[in-house]
Design a protein around this motif. Structure first.
Motif, PDB file in Angstrom:
ATOM      1  N   ILE A  55       0.840  -1.208   0.000  1.00  8.85           N
ATOM      2  CA  ILE A  55       0.000   0.000   0.000  1.00  8.85           C
ATOM      3  C   ILE A  55       0.874   1.257   0.000  1.00  8.85           C
ATOM      4  O   ILE A  55       0.480   2.300  -0.539  1.00  8.85           O
ATOM      5  N   ALA A  56       2.071   1.153   0.558  1.00 11.89           N
ATOM      6  CA  ALA A  56       3.005   2.281   0.496  1.00 11.89           C
ATOM      7  C   ALA A  56       3.354   2.586  -0.962  1.00 11.89           C
ATOM      8  O   ALA A  56       3.518   3.746  -1.345  1.00 11.89           O
ATOM      9  N   LEU A  58       1.297   1.970  -3.457  1.00 11.71           N
ATOM     10  CA  LEU A  58       0.075   2.574  -3.995  1.00 11.71           C
ATOM     11  C   LEU A  58       0.075   4.078  -3.761  1.00 11.71           C
ATOM     12  O   LEU A  58      -0.259   4.857  -4.660  1.00 11.71           O
ATOM     13  N   LEU A  59       0.469   4.496  -2.576  1.00 12.50           N
ATOM     14  CA  LEU A  59       0.499   5.932  -2.263  1.00 12.50           C
ATOM     15  C   LEU A  59       1.581   6.645  -3.076  1.00 12.50           C
ATOM     16  O   LEU A  59       1.368   7.760  -3.554  1.00 12.50           O
ATOM     17  N   TRP A  62       0.372   6.887  -6.685  1.00  9.30           N
ATOM     18  CA  TRP A  62      -1.058   7.191  -6.745  1.00  9.30           C
ATOM     19  C   TRP A  62      -1.460   7.906  -8.035  1.00  9.30           C
ATOM     20  O   TRP A  62      -2.420   7.519  -8.709  1.00  9.30           O
ATOM     21  N   MET A 232       6.547   3.020   4.673  1.00  9.95           N
ATOM     22  CA  MET A 232       6.373   4.434   4.336  1.00  9.95           C
ATOM     23  C   MET A 232       7.668   5.215   4.508  1.00  9.95           C
ATOM     24  O   MET A 232       7.952   6.150   3.760  1.00  9.95           O
TER      25      MET A 232
END
Length: 266
Positions: A55-56, A58-59, A62, A232
């Motif tokens: 998900i890091a 994905l950010l 983005w 992150m």
């Protein structure tokens, strides 16, 4: 309480290793062996928490994902100078099909320290071979990657279903052998990591639904959050590192880890 400690440790390991071609799953399996954190729940845990680190990505990407989604909605699928949803789909299909067909065998036979050591060494050899005999670059950045190259990279991604091979190590090696630059292969690898890991996590959670209790869900949540927070902080630095550092250095690291754990297991 000890399981929570294990979840935090493995989450940190996942967050630090997901972005390097050293196999985050392999590291978690080996760490789980040392911690005594093994079994069906542990195996599912090691798959699920990877999504926290992904998900890091994905950010980080983005805007790129939103551009790809926008083009897909508008049916813009030109393969020339524009990476699009079709590139990602053809790259995802091979690994997802293999995982669907063999997921039970993979989880039962490959999630052990001995098989991880084999994967670390074999993956390291693949990376050295790819770096030494790489083809002339036809795709300098990810937008230059053709559908054929995307599918080929997807085939190499199947190797990552063997813990220890490493998804990024396998796909970047495949990219080099198929004519992409290391930077283009790394970018493409992390772009396809989100849908691939999301699909694998959903499938594995569904298959392991009988194992989901309040205690195991807490473990998954703790590991997920730990992996996400560490990732992150690490994602930008490590992504830049993987684009610039020669694959041989990561291969040497893998050989050292394999040798150390081989001695420990003896």
């Amino acid at each position: 309480m000890y399981d929570i400690f294990c979840a935090i440790v493995l989450g940190i390991i996942e967050g630090l290793t997901e972005f390097l071609p050293v196999s985050s799953t392999g590291h978690m399996v080996l760490a789980g062996y040392l911690l005594g954190f093994e079994g069906e729940v542990a195996t599912t845990f090691k798959i699920v928490i990877q999504l926290g680190a992904v998900i890091a990505v994905l950010l980080l990407y983005w805007n790129r994902y939103m551009a790809i989604l926008k083009d897909m909605i508008a049916f813009k699928f030109s393969a020339k100078n524009k990476l699009n949803a079709i590139h990602m789909i053809v790259a995802m299909i091979p690994a997802l099909l293999v995982y669907l067909l063999f997921k039970d065998l993979i989880k039962h036979y490959l999630f052990g320290p001995s098989t991880v050591l084999i994967g670390l060494v074999a993956g390291g050899i693949l990376m050295i071979v790819a770096a030494r005999i790489r083809r002339a670059v036809t795709a300098e950045n990810s937008d230059d990657i053709s559908y054929k190259q995307a599918f080929g990279i997807g085939l190499f991604q199947c190797l990552a279903l063997w813990p220890g091979f490493s998804r990024s190590g396998s796909t970047i090696s495949g990219g080099l052998l198929l004519g992409t630059s290391q930077k283009a292969a790394a970018d493409f690898t992390f772009l396809i990591s989100v849908p691939v890991m999301l699909g694998a996590t959903v499938l594995d959670l569904y298959d392991s639904r009988d194992l989901l209790t309040s205690d195991t869900l807490l473990l998954f949540l703790v590991g997920f959050v730990s992996a996400f927070v560490v990732a992150m902080f690490a994602v930008v630095t490590f992504l830049n590192l993987i684009k610039r550092l020669k694959l041989e250095w990561f291969a040497i690291y893998r050989f050292v880890v394999a040798a150390v754990f081989f001695i420990i297991m003896l």
